[in-house]
Design a protein around this motif. Structure first.
Motif, PDB file in Angstrom:
ATOM      1  N   THR A 166      17.589 -11.762  27.776  1.00  0.00           N
ATOM      2  CA  THR A 166      16.819 -10.515  27.833  1.00  0.00           C
ATOM      3  C   THR A 166      16.011 -10.442  29.129  1.00  0.00           C
ATOM      4  OG1 THR A 166      15.145 -11.568  26.427  1.00  0.00           O
ATOM      5  CG2 THR A 166      16.703 -10.080  25.353  1.00  0.00           C
ATOM      6  N   ALA A 167      15.475 -11.586  29.574  1.00  0.00           N
ATOM      7  CA  ALA A 167      14.747 -11.611  30.850  1.00  0.00           C
ATOM      8  C   ALA A 167      15.700 -11.317  32.008  1.00  0.00           C
ATOM      9  CB  ALA A 167      14.068 -12.963  31.046  1.00  0.00           C
ATOM     10  N   TYR A 168      16.922 -11.848  31.932  1.00  0.00           N
ATOM     11  CA  TYR A 168      17.928 -11.605  32.983  1.00  0.00           C
ATOM     12  C   TYR A 168      18.228 -10.112  33.083  1.00  0.00           C
ATOM     13  CZ  TYR A 168      22.386 -11.551  35.457  1.00  0.00           C
ATOM     14  OH  TYR A 168      23.385 -11.282  36.351  1.00  0.00           O
ATOM     15  N   LEU A 169      18.441  -9.468  31.935  1.00  0.00           N
ATOM     16  CA  LEU A 169      18.759  -8.043  31.937  1.00  0.00           C
ATOM     17  C   LEU A 169      17.602  -7.219  32.488  1.00  0.00           C
ATOM     18  CD1 LEU A 169      20.544  -7.773  28.486  1.00  0.00           C
ATOM     19  CD2 LEU A 169      21.610  -7.588  30.739  1.00  0.00           C
ATOM     20  N   LYS A 170      16.384  -7.583  32.107  1.00  0.00           N
ATOM     21  CA  LYS A 170      15.222  -6.839  32.600  1.00  0.00           C
ATOM     22  C   LYS A 170      15.067  -7.014  34.103  1.00  0.00           C
ATOM     23  CE  LYS A 170      10.341  -5.934  31.849  1.00  0.00           C
ATOM     24  NZ  LYS A 170       9.098  -6.295  31.133  1.00  0.00           N
ATOM     25  N   ALA A 171      15.311  -8.234  34.600  1.00  0.00           N
ATOM     26  CA  ALA A 171      15.134  -8.523  36.021  1.00  0.00           C
ATOM     27  C   ALA A 171      16.236  -7.902  36.880  1.00  0.00           C
ATOM     28  CB  ALA A 171      15.097 -10.036  36.241  1.00  0.00           C
ATOM     29  N   ASN A 172      17.460  -7.847  36.363  1.00  0.00           N
ATOM     30  CA  ASN A 172      18.607  -7.431  37.173  1.00  0.00           C
ATOM     31  C   ASN A 172      19.145  -6.037  36.851  1.00  0.00           C
ATOM     32  OD1 ASN A 172      19.490  -9.991  38.829  1.00  0.00           O
ATOM     33  ND2 ASN A 172      18.924 -10.732  36.791  1.00  0.00           N
ATOM     34  N   HIS A 173      18.887  -5.547  35.652  1.00  0.00           N
ATOM     35  CA  HIS A 173      19.355  -4.211  35.245  1.00  0.00           C
ATOM     36  C   HIS A 173      18.212  -3.489  34.525  1.00  0.00           C
ATOM     37  CE1 HIS A 173      23.463  -5.470  36.245  1.00  0.00           C
ATOM     38  NE2 HIS A 173      23.191  -6.592  35.590  1.00  0.00           N
ATOM     39  N   PRO A 174      17.098  -3.247  35.226  1.00  0.00           N
ATOM     40  CA  PRO A 174      15.883  -2.769  34.551  1.00  0.00           C
ATOM     41  C   PRO A 174      16.025  -1.415  33.874  1.00  0.00           C
ATOM     42  CG  PRO A 174      15.636  -2.680  36.949  1.00  0.00           C
ATOM     43  CD  PRO A 174      16.880  -3.455  36.666  1.00  0.00           C
ATOM     44  N   VAL A 175      16.731  -0.469  34.496  1.00  0.00           N
ATOM     45  CA  VAL A 175      16.841   0.866  33.909  1.00  0.00           C
ATOM     46  C   VAL A 175      17.642   0.821  32.610  1.00  0.00           C
ATOM     47  CG1 VAL A 175      17.738   3.203  34.248  1.00  0.00           C
ATOM     48  CG2 VAL A 175      16.571   2.029  36.127  1.00  0.00           C
ATOM     49  N   GLU A 176      18.780   0.141  32.652  1.00  0.00           N
ATOM     50  CA  GLU A 176      19.618   0.037  31.442  1.00  0.00           C
ATOM     51  C   GLU A 176      18.887  -0.731  30.337  1.00  0.00           C
ATOM     52  OE1 GLU A 176      22.356   0.563  34.909  1.00  0.00           O
ATOM     53  OE2 GLU A 176      20.596  -0.675  34.496  1.00  0.00           O
ATOM     54  N   PHE A 177      18.208  -1.813  30.729  1.00  0.00           N
ATOM     55  CA  PHE A 177      17.522  -2.634  29.733  1.00  0.00           C
ATOM     56  C   PHE A 177      16.407  -1.851  29.056  1.00  0.00           C
ATOM     57  CE2 PHE A 177      14.080  -5.576  28.552  1.00  0.00           C
ATOM     58  CZ  PHE A 177      14.753  -6.377  27.647  1.00  0.00           C
TER      59      PHE A 177
END
Length: 607
Positions: free
Chosen positions: A181-192
């Protein structure tokens, strides 16, 4: 695929070390935010250890763990044989599996016997523990020639660790999801963040928390729009190449997923909705009822029509009656010379009597948005205090978790959202729990009896106050909150230097506009372009958002087509409060001098 993501992403670790963990599994609490900032996370094992340590009992080990992690010279092992077993946790046993492995290595326990030892240590039964101690000490002497005294000391430490040791396989499973979840927030913030918001679509309070996080991250939240919104929150491309999140229709309070799914299906099959009448007529009144229509209007989902929300709201009764009649006629097979949908889309809205018309104040516009969406869209109740707050020595509510608890008093300013008066159990004295909001977020403010007795008259919903407060940690939630020491009303300071209002968070043509163009790009009042050559003087048309409807725009558009030229066309639109915003039409709508002489647009020329 999230399962193909490597476990060594530096961007992810940086996000965790900044404490930006809102929405990150298991790492959201105030205590975890603080711990992440101290921990210097640089591998997946650190996240697994964080989750195992942040519990009653092992929390006492955290300072020693961090000190050893940052200074390898401080690492010590219970016994040299345990280096491999406890090296990743810097010599501290924090997992149950480590206790089991220690018994296996030091005293010759089988893994099954070591599990029985772990259970015995957890239950702390004296008789069983005495048997296990004897077996452990004897095993240490027989297998590794460890002296009895040292063996007893090791057993004592194992017993201490086993009392609150965490199952590593459990912690690792949690830690992996935390990392992902941290990876998604850091790398794909809009989608996350869009997915996070969609996951809480029925919880307006939670949505407001995530919207505040989006604003902190610089992600725009676009207002709901019956012609642009999906069912849930969805990423949307902006004309400037950026990306934002469009508010989902089903997330509007009192609307419902089923009704909005039907609306989106109709939009997909037969095109955009021209306005409120068109929307109501094309959808079955058994699906879209009065309450749903009112909520959509209040939330701004029809702002693309350029009509004021209160004007649309005043006509809801007529709209429902007209759409019901049209649907009955269609069901009976009756059709008029003109298709009903086309007729209602083209016709100006019916007049509303003075008795039926209800005009909203600016505060009512904002209150409806907050109630239905969980946050303010077209403005903020504190806008007129913006310069005063900026000039004062006030902290932002969003920074509370970063402030040190106890000690000094901090200044805050904000608007009261709710007041709950309660009474102490011991002596029945009144105190209050106040929910305070500023531009950055909201928080809980405790007003204990002594302070309450001095300022209770000020504690009303909607009051704008300034406070001096201490920051304290809430033992229930690990979050920091405020305890008021002094409270006073905040007054507008006429001498405060002006502060520019941030760019609006919504996009798309709005009835109570902050200045946005049809294609979704925010333009606001025309900006001066320094160094650019002066162009032809624009022709300005003045429209009123109650009086002028889509019919007026069609008339103007037809005149533009007849008189193309080089002069820019601007619109001055009077909004709900009487204030005026200016919209610049695109280059495709430049006109000639003859346009101003056209009789059908003369009505809108001038101020």
């Amino acid at each position: 695929s999230i399962h193909d993501v490597g476990l060594d992403d530096a961007t992810t670790f940086q996000l965790l070390n900044r404490g930006e963990t809102t929405g990150v599994f298991q790492l959201e609490s105030g205590g975890m935010v603080s711990l992440c900032r101290q921990f210097d996370v640089n591998r997946i094992e650190d996240i697994i250890a964080l989750i195992a340590l942040y519990r009653p009992g092992p929390m006492d080990l955290i300072p020693d763990f961090i000190a050893r992690k940052k200074n390898p010279a401080k690492v010590k092992y219970l016994h040299p044989l345990l280096k491999d077993t406890s090296e990743e946790t810097f010599g501290i046993l924090i997992y149950q599996e480590q206790v089991q492995r220690a018994a296996n290595l030091l005293a010759g326990y089988s893994l099954g016997e070591a599990d029985l030892l772990r259970r015995a240590m957890g239950k702390k039964k004296p008789e069983e523990m005495a048997k296990q101690r004897k077996k452990f000490v004897e095993g240490c002497g027989t297998v590794n020639n460890i002296a009895e005294k040292q063996a007893n000391e090791i057993f004592d430490l194992l017993e201490k660790f086993a009392g609150y040791g965490f199952n590593k396989s459990h912690s690792a499973a949690y830690g992996l999801i935390s990392y992902q979840t941290a990876y998604l927030k850091a790398n794909h913030p809009v989608e996350f963040m869009a997915a996070l918001l969609s996951n809480e679509i029925n919880n307006t309070d939670k949505i407001s928390v995530f919207v505040a996080e989006c604003q902190r991250m610089g992600i725009r939240i676009l207002a709901p729009d019956v012609n642009r919104s999906s069912l849930k929150f969805a990423p949307e491309a902006l004309p400037d190449g950026g990306r934002a999140i469009r508010y989902g229709l089903a997330a509007i309070k009192n609307v419902g997923e089923g009704a909005m799914a039907a609306a989106i299906a109709e939009r997909g099959a037969n095109g955009d909705f021209a306005g409120v009448e068109d929307f109501a007529t094309r959808l079955d009144t058994r699906v879209v009822n009065r309450k749903i229509l009112e909520s959509l209007i209040k939330a701004g989902a029809f702002d693309h029509t350029l009509e004021r929300r209160d004007a649309m709201f005043s006509r809801v009764g007529q709209i429902i009656a007209g759409s019901s009649s049209a649907q009955r006629d269609r069901a009976a097979g009756q059709t008029s010379l003109f298709d009903m949908n086309e007729l209602m889309a083209a016709a100006p809205p019916p007049e509303v009597s003075d008795e039926e018309r209800v005009e909203w104040t600016e505060e009512e516009y904002l209150s409806h948005e907050k109630d239905l969406l969980g946050f303010y869209v077209t403005g903020h109740p504190l806008d007129k205090y913006r310069a005063t707050i900026a000039a004062g020595k006030f902290q932002e509510i969003a920074n509370i978790q970063r402030l040190k608890p106890g000690g000094r008093d901090y200044g805050f300013a904000g608007i009261i959202g709710e007041v709950q008066v309660k009474y102490t159990r011991r002596d029945g004295k009144p105190f209050a729990v106040v929910f305070l909001e500023d531009f950055s977020g909201n928080t809980e403010l405790m007003v204990w009896s002594e302070t309450f007795s001095n300022c209770s008259r000020l504690l009303e919903k909607g009051a704008v106050i300034q406070i001096k407060a201490k920051v304290e940690e809430d033992n229930r939630s690990d979050l920091k909150r405020l305890t008021a020491q002094e409270i006073g009303l905040l007054k507008v300071d006429p001498d405060a230097p002006p502060v520019a209002k941030p760019a609006p968070t919504q996009q798309g043509m709005v009835a109570d506009p902050t200045g946005l163009s049809r294609n979704g790009a925010s333009n606001g009042p025309p900006q001066a372009h320094h160094g650019a050559p002066a162009g032809p003087e624009p022709i300005v048309l003045t429209l009123d958002s109650i009086r002028d409807t889509a019919h007026a725009l069609e008339t103007i558009k037809a005149a533009v087509a007849r008189f193309p030229g080089s002069r820019p066309l601007h619109f001055r639109v009077r909004r709900a409060s009487g204030r005026v915003v200016t919209l610049a039409a695109g280059d495709a709508y430049r006109v000639s001098d003859a346009f101003a002489a056209a009789g059908d647009v003369s009505h809108w020329l001038g101020s």
